[in-house]
Design an enzyme around this catalytic site. Structure first.
Site, PDB file in Angstrom:
ATOM      1  N   PRO A  35      87.835 -45.452 -13.140  1.00 53.79           N
ATOM      2  CA  PRO A  35      86.616 -45.965 -14.338  1.00 53.79           C
ATOM      3  C   PRO A  35      86.441 -44.967 -15.360  1.00 53.79           C
ATOM      4  O   PRO A  35      85.805 -45.261 -16.305  1.00 53.79           O
ATOM      5  CB  PRO A  35      85.544 -45.958 -13.381  1.00 53.79           C
ATOM      6  N   HIS A  82      78.008 -49.216 -29.352  1.00 49.71           N
ATOM      7  CA  HIS A  82      78.225 -47.868 -29.579  1.00 49.71           C
ATOM      8  C   HIS A  82      79.330 -47.550 -30.361  1.00 49.71           C
ATOM      9  O   HIS A  82      80.546 -47.881 -30.143  1.00 49.71           O
ATOM     10  CB  HIS A  82      78.671 -47.221 -27.980  1.00 49.71           C
ATOM     11  N   TYR A 128      81.149 -37.735 -21.524  1.00 50.32           N
ATOM     12  CA  TYR A 128      82.220 -37.460 -20.642  1.00 50.32           C
ATOM     13  C   TYR A 128      82.100 -35.738 -20.653  1.00 50.32           C
ATOM     14  O   TYR A 128      82.465 -35.249 -21.587  1.00 50.32           O
ATOM     15  CB  TYR A 128      83.433 -37.951 -21.190  1.00 50.32           C
ATOM     16  N   TYR A 154      90.163 -46.675 -26.266  1.00 48.02           N
ATOM     17  CA  TYR A 154      88.734 -46.994 -25.731  1.00 48.02           C
ATOM     18  C   TYR A 154      88.225 -48.064 -26.332  1.00 48.02           C
ATOM     19  O   TYR A 154      87.569 -49.003 -25.315  1.00 48.02           O
ATOM     20  CB  TYR A 154      87.812 -45.514 -26.023  1.00 48.02           C
ATOM     21  N   LYS A 172      87.884 -49.146 -18.154  1.00 40.45           N
ATOM     22  CA  LYS A 172      88.903 -50.547 -18.325  1.00 40.45           C
ATOM     23  C   LYS A 172      88.953 -51.391 -17.198  1.00 40.45           C
ATOM     24  O   LYS A 172      89.414 -52.457 -17.412  1.00 40.45           O
ATOM     25  CB  LYS A 172      90.340 -49.864 -18.499  1.00 40.45           C
TER      26      LYS A 172
END
Length: 389
Positions: free
Chosen positions: A292, A72, A200, A384, A296
């Site tokens: 979450p 991704h 998200y 990220y 991580k």
């Protein structure tokens, strides 16, 4: 029994540490309280940082991951009626990998079995002795008998509720914790993902996340009350609520189906210091928990394994204890940065019960700043994909 390193916990961090050390000629025994099938039945994370993938390759268990995982290069952030994409590749030159924790664990179990690695299942009543001395040992119960393993070091990879952290005296350890006033209801379904990258999404109804494991296995989440139970949510109720919280074009494209797993996880931020006491070292959830939102949890466990593995190799191969002596300091420096990212991302997109109109305006301003500022997007992307070890 005698070994060099006893590893308490047969999840991915304990298995990865065992596999890495084995390949360097360092003997380990892994103690797991449950069965292999039970461990493999746990549905957990699916986003891996490049550092974690590199560790899997170094451990000799990267072949299936490289073959079946999905890269991704970015993610979608949505808030009410707007959305934008953060391009990891453009911002950092790197990416994340989608490969379920269950598959990571399966690969590691297969590798340990192929190398005749010592993994003891159904080890009850594990107790750590003399960890602050020169001759530590671990006892456990199995098949009605008490067993003892003498060792040189102990790695506590047994999670938040395990024995390892509790072994460190209260006057030595200090714990930092934030509990969030909501949980995540997660559903796993054999349906194609609604989008080829994660979404998200924040809305007036609460947070939602659209994720996946492969081309026909999707993982979705909605923010829910801590008083909810999975039984309170029918599949139809879940899909209806998810559609309300994501942008319309994704809601229209969403393929629904029967859930094959449904669970609720409370959210917390937690860190214990130090992560070493004598010859006992804490790894992963035994030392820290993250919400979450930032993906991580498994990745911070991997960074712990990196520091401990290299420290132990340095000790055994070079007679240099610097790596293990600085383990806690190095691990915690990275952990707190991951905690910060997970905390800020959670605050960015969730609805809190005590939010005022001013708070909501500030939340929207934060989202808009991230949308419009390339430097903010670069910082988000760097965190990220995973900070360097």
């Amino acid at each position: 029994m005698r070994t060099q390193v006893v590893i308490i916990g047969g999840g991915p961090s304990g298995l990865l540490l065992s596999q890495l050390l084995h390949r360097k000629g360092i003997d380990t025994v892994v103690l797991e309280r449950k069965t292999r099938d039970y461990v493999l039945g746990r549905i957990r994370a699916g986003i891996l940082e490049v550092g974690f993938v590199d560790l899997m390759r170094e451990a000799g268990v990267g072949a299936r991951l490289d073959r079946e995982s999905h890269i991704h290069d970015g993610t979608v952030i949505a808030y009410e009626d707007q959305e934008f994409r953060i391009d990891f590749k453009e911002m950092t030159g790197s990416h994340v990998v989608v490969y379920g924790q269950t598959e990571v664990t399966r690969d590691l179990y297969d590798a340990r079995a192929a190398m005749d690695g010592k993994v003891v299942f159904n080890a009850e009543g594990v107790t750590i002795h003399e960890a602050d001395g020169d001759a530590p040992y671990v006892t456990y119960e199995k098949d009605g008998s008490t067993h003892r393993i003498d060792c040189e070091f102990i790695a506590g990879c047994d999670g938040f509720h395990g024995v390892s952290r509790q072994t460190i005296p209260l006057d030595v350890r200090r714990e930092y914790e934030k509990l969030y006033p909501f949980g995540w209801l997660g559903v796993l379904s054999e349906t194609p993902p609604v989008h080829d990258e994660l979404i998200y999404s924040g809305s007036e109804r609460g947070f939602a996340l659209c994720s996946m494991r492969n081309e026909n296995l999707s993982r979705y989440y909605v923010q829910c009350s801590l008083s909810d139970t999975p039984e309170d949510w029918s599949d139809d109720a879940f899909w209806t609520e998810l559609k309300r919280r994501i942008p319309g074009k994704y809601a229209e494209a969403l393929v629904t189906g029967a859930s094959i797993e449904k669970s609720i996880a409370p959210l917390r931020s937690f860190v214990t210091e130090p992560m070493r006491w004598g010859r006992l070292f804490l790894c992963g959830d035994a030392a820290h928990i993250v919400p979450p939102t930032g993906a991580k949890g498994l990745n911070t466990a991997a960074s712990d394994v990196h520091y401990l593995y290299n420290g132990l190799v340095q000790h055994y191969h070079d007679g240099d204890s610097h790596g293990i002596d600085t383990y806690s300091e190095k691990a915690l420096a990275r952990i707190w940065k991951a905690e910060r990212f997970s905390w800020t991302t959670t605050n960015l997109l969730h609805r809190f019960p005590d939010q005022s109109e001013f708070d909501l305006k500030m939340q929207l301003a934060d989202v808009n700043f991230l949308r419009d500022n390339v430097n903010a997007q670069k910082v988000f992307a760097e965190n990220y994909i995973g900070l360097p070890y």
